[in-house]
Design an enzyme around this catalytic site. Sequence first.
Site, mmCIF file in Angstrom:
data_model
loop_
_atom_site.group_PDB
_atom_site.id
_atom_site.type_symbol
_atom_site.label_atom_id
_atom_site.label_comp_id
_atom_site.label_asym_id
_atom_site.label_seq_id
_atom_site.Cartn_x
_atom_site.Cartn_y
_atom_site.Cartn_z
ATOM 1 N N ASP A 30 22.280 35.295 60.338
ATOM 2 C CA ASP A 30 21.358 34.457 59.573
ATOM 3 C C ASP A 30 21.679 32.990 59.854
ATOM 4 O O ASP A 30 22.843 32.592 59.910
ATOM 5 C CB ASP A 30 21.479 34.762 58.078
ATOM 6 C CG ASP A 30 20.310 34.210 57.288
ATOM 7 O OD1 ASP A 30 19.518 35.034 56.776
ATOM 8 O OD2 ASP A 30 20.173 32.974 57.178
ATOM 9 N N ILE A 31 20.650 32.192 60.016
ATOM 10 C CA ILE A 31 20.813 30.776 60.349
ATOM 11 C C ILE A 31 21.383 29.984 59.167
ATOM 12 O O ILE A 31 21.914 28.889 59.349
ATOM 13 C CB ILE A 31 19.442 30.201 60.806
ATOM 14 C CG1 ILE A 31 19.634 28.978 61.683
ATOM 15 C CG2 ILE A 31 18.517 29.921 59.639
ATOM 16 C CD1 ILE A 31 18.369 28.572 62.435
ATOM 17 N N SER A 94 10.761 35.330 52.659
ATOM 18 C CA SER A 94 10.167 34.173 53.338
ATOM 19 C C SER A 94 9.728 34.495 54.763
ATOM 20 O O SER A 94 8.938 33.750 55.340
ATOM 21 C CB SER A 94 11.150 33.004 53.353
ATOM 22 O OG SER A 94 12.340 33.358 54.040
ATOM 23 N N HIS A 99 13.451 42.945 57.122
ATOM 24 C CA HIS A 99 14.826 42.662 57.555
ATOM 25 C C HIS A 99 15.774 42.997 56.420
ATOM 26 O O HIS A 99 15.529 42.658 55.267
ATOM 27 C CB HIS A 99 14.996 41.201 57.977
ATOM 28 C CG HIS A 99 14.479 40.208 56.973
ATOM 29 N ND1 HIS A 99 13.143 39.924 56.844
ATOM 30 C CD2 HIS A 99 15.126 39.464 56.053
ATOM 31 C CE1 HIS A 99 12.985 39.031 55.891
ATOM 32 N NE2 HIS A 99 14.164 38.740 55.376
ATOM 33 N N HIS A 101 19.374 42.195 54.886
ATOM 34 C CA HIS A 101 20.486 41.242 54.932
ATOM 35 C C HIS A 101 21.781 42.039 54.760
ATOM 36 O O HIS A 101 21.984 42.657 53.709
ATOM 37 C CB HIS A 101 20.408 40.246 53.775
ATOM 38 C CG HIS A 101 19.219 39.340 53.758
ATOM 39 N ND1 HIS A 101 19.314 37.997 54.051
ATOM 40 C CD2 HIS A 101 17.922 39.575 53.453
ATOM 41 C CE1 HIS A 101 18.119 37.435 53.930
ATOM 42 N NE2 HIS A 101 17.253 38.367 53.549
HETATM 43 P P1 AMP Z 1 14.137 36.377 53.311
HETATM 44 O O1 AMP Z 1 14.176 35.150 52.436
HETATM 45 O O2 AMP Z 1 14.685 37.602 52.652
HETATM 46 O O3 AMP Z 1 12.758 36.572 53.905
HETATM 47 O O4 AMP Z 1 15.139 36.080 54.501
HETATM 48 C C1 AMP Z 1 14.796 35.352 55.628
HETATM 49 C C2 AMP Z 1 16.093 34.889 56.220
HETATM 50 O O5 AMP Z 1 15.838 34.477 57.535
HETATM 51 C C3 AMP Z 1 16.730 33.708 55.494
HETATM 52 O O6 AMP Z 1 18.011 34.093 54.999
HETATM 53 C C4 AMP Z 1 16.807 32.630 56.564
HETATM 54 O O7 AMP Z 1 17.992 31.851 56.476
HETATM 55 C C5 AMP Z 1 16.750 33.451 57.833
HETATM 56 N N1 AMP Z 1 16.225 32.758 58.995
HETATM 57 C C6 AMP Z 1 15.111 31.979 59.076
HETATM 58 N N2 AMP Z 1 14.926 31.552 60.333
HETATM 59 C C7 AMP Z 1 15.938 32.071 61.072
HETATM 60 C C8 AMP Z 1 16.306 31.995 62.447
HETATM 61 N N3 AMP Z 1 15.591 31.283 63.337
HETATM 62 N N4 AMP Z 1 17.415 32.633 62.856
HETATM 63 C C9 AMP Z 1 18.170 33.342 61.973
HETATM 64 N N5 AMP Z 1 17.864 33.464 60.672
HETATM 65 C C10 AMP Z 1 16.767 32.831 60.214
#
Ligand code: AMP
Length: 113
Positions: A30-31, A94, A99, A101
């Site tokens: 995760d970024i 978001s 996905h 986590h």
């Molecule tokens: P969610 O809020 O459950 O939809 O999780 C989306 C996740 O994607 C968040 O924890 C973000 O930090 C992560 N995220 C967004 N863009 C990227 C990216 N380019 N690379 C890795 N993780 C990302």
Amino acid sequence: MSDCLFCRIVAGEIPADVVLRTDEMVAFRDISPQAPVHVLVIPVEHHANVAELSAKAPQLTAKLLDAAAAVAAQEGLGDQFRLVFNTGAEVGQSVFHVHGHVLGGRDFTWPPG
Ligand code: AMP
């Protein structure tokens, strides 16, 4: 889906720190990590959320759970990890490509123990 961020990561169009890749699954860090280990595990096939995935592709859902456990083991978490699927914008989803986590490496108990 060309407008899906995670489909673009699968396709290699957007860089990611990939820790596991198979024909059907990709896992990447995760970024914005919320724990020492924070890896996202996704199916290559696009589904919006885990409810849609389980309804349309139950075998792929099982493989996603297997991949999450494999990532946890690979990251040194053993069987001590949190697996979260945010499902819907109101609870914080978001990115609308399912996905999981995989989180671990810190105390998640409350009160902290
Ligand atoms: P969610 O809020 O459950 O939809 O999780 C989306 C996740 O994607 C968040 O924890 C973000 O930090 C992560 N995220 C967004 N863009 C990227 C990216 N380019 N690379 C890795 N993780 C990302």
